[in-house]
Design a protein around this motif. Sequence first.
Motif, PDB file in Angstrom:
ATOM      1  N   TYR A 145       0.856  -1.179   0.000  1.00 30.74           N
ATOM      2  CA  TYR A 145       0.000   0.000   0.000  1.00 30.74           C
ATOM      3  C   TYR A 145       0.891   1.228   0.000  1.00 30.74           C
ATOM      4  CZ  TYR A 145      -3.941  -2.975   1.193  1.00 30.74           C
ATOM      5  OH  TYR A 145      -4.915  -3.935   1.168  1.00 30.74           O
ATOM      6  N   VAL A 146       0.460   2.267  -0.711  1.00 32.19           N
ATOM      7  CA  VAL A 146       1.217   3.514  -0.747  1.00 32.19           C
ATOM      8  C   VAL A 146       0.261   4.690  -0.577  1.00 32.19           C
ATOM      9  CG1 VAL A 146       3.196   2.736  -2.112  1.00 32.19           C
ATOM     10  CG2 VAL A 146       1.128   3.455  -3.279  1.00 32.19           C
ATOM     11  N   LEU A 147       0.745   5.714   0.092  1.00 35.72           N
ATOM     12  CA  LEU A 147       0.013   6.966   0.241  1.00 35.72           C
ATOM     13  C   LEU A 147       0.511   7.889  -0.859  1.00 35.72           C
ATOM     14  CD1 LEU A 147      -1.881   8.897   1.785  1.00 35.72           C
ATOM     15  CD2 LEU A 147       0.054   9.419   3.295  1.00 35.72           C
ATOM     16  N   LEU A 148      -0.419   8.399  -1.659  1.00 36.77           N
ATOM     17  CA  LEU A 148      -0.072   9.190  -2.832  1.00 36.77           C
ATOM     18  C   LEU A 148      -0.812  10.517  -2.848  1.00 36.77           C
ATOM     19  CD1 LEU A 148      -0.714   6.353  -5.425  1.00 36.77           C
ATOM     20  CD2 LEU A 148       1.529   7.063  -4.609  1.00 36.77           C
ATOM     21  N   GLU A 149      -0.230  11.479  -3.540  1.00 40.08           N
ATOM     22  CA  GLU A 149      -0.933  12.709  -3.885  1.00 40.08           C
ATOM     23  C   GLU A 149      -1.151  12.682  -5.389  1.00 40.08           C
ATOM     24  OE1 GLU A 149      -0.507  17.562  -3.874  1.00 40.08           O
ATOM     25  OE2 GLU A 149       1.025  16.349  -2.902  1.00 40.08           O
ATOM     26  N   ILE A 150      -2.385  12.899  -5.825  1.00 44.87           N
ATOM     27  CA  ILE A 150      -2.708  12.917  -7.249  1.00 44.87           C
ATOM     28  C   ILE A 150      -2.280  14.267  -7.822  1.00 44.87           C
ATOM     29  CG2 ILE A 150      -4.545  12.822  -8.966  1.00 44.87           C
ATOM     30  CD1 ILE A 150      -6.128  11.093  -6.919  1.00 44.87           C
ATOM     31  N   LEU A 151      -1.403  14.230  -8.818  1.00 49.14           N
ATOM     32  CA  LEU A 151      -0.930  15.454  -9.455  1.00 49.14           C
ATOM     33  C   LEU A 151      -1.644  15.732 -10.769  1.00 49.14           C
ATOM     34  CD1 LEU A 151       2.918  15.049  -8.886  1.00 49.14           C
ATOM     35  CD2 LEU A 151       1.270  16.330  -7.497  1.00 49.14           C
ATOM     36  N   ASP A 152      -1.990  14.663 -11.501  1.00 50.63           N
ATOM     37  CA  ASP A 152      -2.650  14.842 -12.788  1.00 50.63           C
ATOM     38  C   ASP A 152      -3.566  13.649 -13.036  1.00 50.63           C
ATOM     39  OD1 ASP A 152      -3.203  16.067 -15.262  1.00 50.63           O
ATOM     40  OD2 ASP A 152      -1.711  14.818 -16.274  1.00 50.63           O
ATOM     41  N   SER A 153      -4.745  13.921 -13.572  1.00 54.28           N
ATOM     42  CA  SER A 153      -5.696  12.846 -13.865  1.00 54.28           C
ATOM     43  C   SER A 153      -6.637  13.303 -14.977  1.00 54.28           C
ATOM     44  CB  SER A 153      -6.495  12.474 -12.612  1.00 54.28           C
ATOM     45  OG  SER A 153      -7.316  13.557 -12.219  1.00 54.28           O
TER      46      SER A 153
ATOM     47  N   ALA B  75      -3.003   1.130   6.620  1.00 58.53           N
ATOM     48  CA  ALA B  75      -3.415   1.651   5.312  1.00 58.53           C
ATOM     49  C   ALA B  75      -4.886   2.060   5.331  1.00 58.53           C
ATOM     50  CB  ALA B  75      -3.155   0.617   4.226  1.00 58.53           C
ATOM     51  N   THR B  76      -5.723   1.249   5.960  1.00 59.46           N
ATOM     52  CA  THR B  76      -7.147   1.568   6.057  1.00 59.46           C
ATOM     53  C   THR B  76      -7.360   2.833   6.880  1.00 59.46           C
ATOM     54  OG1 THR B  76      -7.725  -0.759   5.870  1.00 59.46           O
ATOM     55  CG2 THR B  76      -9.403   0.706   6.790  1.00 59.46           C
TER      56      THR B  76
ATOM     57  N   CYS C 179      -7.584  10.544   4.591  1.00 57.19           N
ATOM     58  CA  CYS C 179      -7.171  11.249   3.373  1.00 57.19           C
ATOM     59  C   CYS C 179      -8.112  12.400   3.043  1.00 57.19           C
ATOM     60  CB  CYS C 179      -7.127  10.290   2.191  1.00 57.19           C
ATOM     61  SG  CYS C 179      -5.690   9.235   2.179  1.00 57.19           S
ATOM     62  N   LYS C 180      -7.505  13.497   2.594  1.00 56.97           N
ATOM     63  CA  LYS C 180      -8.257  14.675   2.166  1.00 56.97           C
ATOM     64  C   LYS C 180      -7.685  15.178   0.855  1.00 56.97           C
ATOM     65  CE  LYS C 180      -9.395  16.282   6.783  1.00 56.97           C
ATOM     66  NZ  LYS C 180      -9.249  17.379   7.741  1.00 56.97           N
TER      67      LYS C 180
END
Length: 80
Positions: free
Chosen positions: A14-22, A46-47, A53-54
């Motif tokens: 599991y990884v914590l990510l920030e979405i930069l582009d979608s 992870a849960t 998450c925000k």
Amino acid sequence: MHWQEVRTIYPDQYVLLEILDSHTEDNMQYVDEVALIRAIQDPTEATKELLRCKDNNIVYHTGQETIAIELRNHPFYRNR
């Protein structure tokens, strides 16, 4: 960083990510570019992190080929 790079570096985690582009197609958001915040070893952690998450942060498992998020519309409330 692209999702495939994250998958190569952190397989089956599991990884914590920030979405930069979608981009969006129909009711799905497909993530193209991410910033890795950290890897998460424990599924329970992870849960918990996912629930906190925000904004553009997500927790995702690298076993998935792509990051695809279903977009849900908020239900309409009726007033009488």
